[in-house]
Design an enzyme around this catalytic site. Structure first.
Site, PDB file in Angstrom:
ATOM      1  N   GLY A  39     -15.450  -8.981   4.004  1.00 46.76           N
ATOM      2  CA  GLY A  39     -15.306  -8.288   2.733  1.00 46.76           C
ATOM      3  C   GLY A  39     -14.601  -9.113   1.684  1.00 46.76           C
ATOM      4  O   GLY A  39     -15.069  -9.220   0.545  1.00 46.76           O
ATOM      5  N   SER A  67     -23.445  -2.372   8.799  1.00 48.20           N
ATOM      6  CA  SER A  67     -22.271  -1.715   8.232  1.00 48.20           C
ATOM      7  C   SER A  67     -21.472  -2.647   7.326  1.00 48.20           C
ATOM      8  O   SER A  67     -20.585  -2.204   6.596  1.00 48.20           O
ATOM      9  CB  SER A  67     -21.362  -1.195   9.350  1.00 48.20           C
ATOM     10  OG  SER A  67     -20.855  -2.272  10.118  1.00 48.20           O
ATOM     11  N   ASN A  68     -21.753  -3.949   7.373  1.00 46.16           N
ATOM     12  CA  ASN A  68     -21.069  -4.906   6.503  1.00 46.16           C
ATOM     13  C   ASN A  68     -21.545  -4.814   5.056  1.00 46.16           C
ATOM     14  O   ASN A  68     -20.800  -5.133   4.120  1.00 46.16           O
ATOM     15  CB  ASN A  68     -21.317  -6.348   6.965  1.00 46.16           C
ATOM     16  CG  ASN A  68     -20.851  -6.647   8.370  1.00 46.16           C
ATOM     17  OD1 ASN A  68     -21.419  -7.493   9.043  1.00 46.16           O
ATOM     18  ND2 ASN A  68     -19.821  -5.961   8.833  1.00 46.16           N
ATOM     19  N   LEU A  69     -22.795  -4.406   4.856  1.00 45.13           N
ATOM     20  CA  LEU A  69     -23.455  -4.646   3.576  1.00 45.13           C
ATOM     21  C   LEU A  69     -22.926  -3.798   2.418  1.00 45.13           C
ATOM     22  O   LEU A  69     -23.170  -4.126   1.264  1.00 45.13           O
ATOM     23  CB  LEU A  69     -24.962  -4.428   3.733  1.00 45.13           C
ATOM     24  CG  LEU A  69     -25.652  -5.321   4.776  1.00 45.13           C
ATOM     25  CD1 LEU A  69     -27.164  -5.114   4.748  1.00 45.13           C
ATOM     26  CD2 LEU A  69     -25.322  -6.784   4.567  1.00 45.13           C
ATOM     27  N   ARG A  71     -20.000  -3.699   1.470  1.00 46.93           N
ATOM     28  CA  ARG A  71     -18.870  -4.396   0.846  1.00 46.93           C
ATOM     29  C   ARG A  71     -19.001  -5.914   0.913  1.00 46.93           C
ATOM     30  O   ARG A  71     -18.364  -6.623   0.129  1.00 46.93           O
ATOM     31  CB  ARG A  71     -17.545  -3.972   1.510  1.00 46.93           C
ATOM     32  CG  ARG A  71     -17.420  -4.437   2.949  1.00 46.93           C
ATOM     33  CD  ARG A  71     -16.308  -3.734   3.700  1.00 46.93           C
ATOM     34  NE  ARG A  71     -16.163  -4.225   5.071  1.00 46.93           N
ATOM     35  CZ  ARG A  71     -16.973  -3.898   6.066  1.00 46.93           C
ATOM     36  NH1 ARG A  71     -17.985  -3.081   5.861  1.00 46.93           N
ATOM     37  NH2 ARG A  71     -16.780  -4.383   7.277  1.00 46.93           N
ATOM     38  N   ASN A 129      -6.738  -8.957  10.619  1.00 42.97           N
ATOM     39  CA  ASN A 129      -5.937  -8.651  11.799  1.00 42.97           C
ATOM     40  C   ASN A 129      -4.656  -9.481  11.777  1.00 42.97           C
ATOM     41  O   ASN A 129      -4.610 -10.583  11.236  1.00 42.97           O
ATOM     42  CB  ASN A 129      -6.724  -8.905  13.084  1.00 42.97           C
ATOM     43  CG  ASN A 129      -7.073 -10.375  13.258  1.00 42.97           C
ATOM     44  OD1 ASN A 129      -6.283 -11.154  13.785  1.00 42.97           O
ATOM     45  ND2 ASN A 129      -8.269 -10.761  12.812  1.00 42.97           N
ATOM     46  N   CYS A 191      -9.975  -2.443   9.076  1.00 47.51           N
ATOM     47  CA  CYS A 191     -10.968  -1.770   8.233  1.00 47.51           C
ATOM     48  C   CYS A 191     -12.070  -1.106   9.050  1.00 47.51           C
ATOM     49  O   CYS A 191     -12.634  -0.098   8.629  1.00 47.51           O
ATOM     50  CB  CYS A 191     -11.570  -2.763   7.249  1.00 47.51           C
ATOM     51  SG  CYS A 191     -10.393  -3.332   6.006  1.00 47.51           S
ATOM     52  N   CYS A 337     -17.153  -0.390  22.499  1.00 43.24           N
ATOM     53  CA  CYS A 337     -16.841  -0.084  21.104  1.00 43.24           C
ATOM     54  C   CYS A 337     -17.898  -0.779  20.262  1.00 43.24           C
ATOM     55  O   CYS A 337     -18.953  -1.157  20.777  1.00 43.24           O
ATOM     56  CB  CYS A 337     -15.424  -0.519  20.731  1.00 43.24           C
ATOM     57  SG  CYS A 337     -15.169  -2.295  20.757  1.00 43.24           S
TER      58      CYS A 337
END
Length: 380
Positions: A39, A67-69, A71, A129, A191, A337
């Site tokens: 991000g 799910s990255n796209l 941001r 992190n 995030c 996960c």
């Protein structure tokens, strides 16, 4: 020297009286290492490339996920499943073919960090992190390089410049002057667990790029000794003053750290009572095909489970410590996960608190399983 094409491209920089050719030449000769192509890294890399930073290094071990796209505007749907660093290199060179891009599709660790960062002038921290944040900070101090820092969380962003030496030779504070010790492991979600407003990384990453440019060129006053915060909901921003801490273990009055440490352990992440066992996506499929008796524990958040799941029992990571009695002991238990990170932490908690020895981490998580097995499921 600049070609005619480069001079035309950077014309709006060069014609500014307080910037000019001298600053543009500094950008061309600069070497910047960007840690993280997510991000924050997306706008940061786009603006550094567009500005004409001559050599950019990008380190990130991840692949592009859907799910990255929302941001990570550096990528498009055509890059799903590809390495972020390679997708970033292709995009940046299409934006500016007059620069050089070097990529590292690996994790930034204490084993490789000094070697990778050694030949760069500036390090820009775009991670999410704590182990890597402390690692980037310590590398910058040990190698005597400025660290342009940024972070985001839900609706809030932070920016600062650490370990910067000004024209008078005065060294500014570093990350350990602000946070000597990390928060307790799991106390602050990243995030992926807490979410982030998609436009926020664009705002903060652009400010981070601005600070990198200021550090390189000497134009303006970098955020050294100051810590900027931005609240997207109220549109309020504040700038706090920072000072060096005499007790800083890296460069205080009596430094006790002169080499890189085990940052996972320092941040309280590695506390395994037994060795971690992992299985690949292919091995997981073999177990299913062979009818191996096993239990699947999904440690993602409920909203993620609703988006996509492969069955199993949902026990979010935040609840796993109190639900050891819900986990089977008489069969193989596979914890999953999104990317295989939270499930590792869940195993560590269960092994340390309850003494389990039948737990397996699905390497690469659900995303890797979907891609490897070509499952008809979205990579959310």
């Amino acid at each position: 020297m600049f070609s005619k094409e480069e001079l035309l491209r950077y014309n709006r920089h060069v014609i500014m009286p307080d910037f000019g050719m001298a600053a543009q030449e500094k950008l061309k000769n600069a070497r910047v290492l960007v840690v993280g192509a997510g991000g924050l890294g997306s706008p940061l890399l786009l603006y550094l490339a567009a500005a004409g930073v001559g050599h950019i290094g990008i380190i990130d071990a991840d692949i592009v996920e859907d799910s990255n796209l929302h941001r990570q505007v550096l990528f498009g749907v055509e890059e799903l499943g590809t390495a972020k660093v390679e997708a970033a290199k292709k995009r940046l060179l299409s934006l500016n073919p007059y620069i050089e891009i070097e990529v590292y599709q690996i994790l930034f660790t204490s084993a490789n960090a000094l070697e990778i960062a050694h030949d760069y002038d500036v390090i820009a921290d775009g991670t999410d992190n704590f182990p890597t944040r402390y690692l980037v900070n310590d590398v910058s101090v040990l190698l005597d390089k400025p660290n342009v820092y940024a972070s985001i969380y839900q609706f809030e962003g932070h920016v600062s410049v650490f370990n910067y030496v000004n024209a008078a030779g005065e060294r500014g504070p570093n990350y350990r002057d602000l946070y000597p010790n990390p928060p307790e492991a799991g106390a602050v979600p990243n995030c992926a667990e807490a979410g982030v407003l998609g436009v926020l990384p664009g705002i903060i990453g652009s400010l981070q790029a601005l600070e990198v440019i200021k550090v390189i060129t000497g134009v303006g006053e970098p955020l050294s000794g100051r810590f900027y915060t931005f609240d997207a909901l109220s549109f309020e921003s504040r700038t706090f003053k920072l000072k060096r801490d005499p007790a800083n273990p890296l460069n205080g009055e009596n430094p006790s750290i002169n080499e890189l440490i085990d940052y996972e352990h320092f941040c309280g992440i590695r506390k395994q009572a037994a060795p971690l066992k992992e299985i690949s996506a292919a091995e997981f499929q073999d177990w299913q095909d062979e009818g191996v008796e096993m239990e699947i524990i999904d440690v993602r958040e409920p909203h993620e489970f609703e988006l996509v799941n492969i069955g199993g029992t949902l026990i979010p990571l935040a609840e796993i410590s109190d639900k050891g009695d819900k986990v089977a002991r008489d069969k193989k238990v596979v914890l999953i996960c999104k990317s295989g990170v939270r499930s590792v932490r869940a195993i560590e908690i269960l092994q340390e608190k309850y003494g389990f020895n039948n737990l397996y981490n699905l390497k690469g998580g659900l995303i890797n399983l979907i891609l490897e097995a070509d499952l008809d499921l979205p990579t959310y």
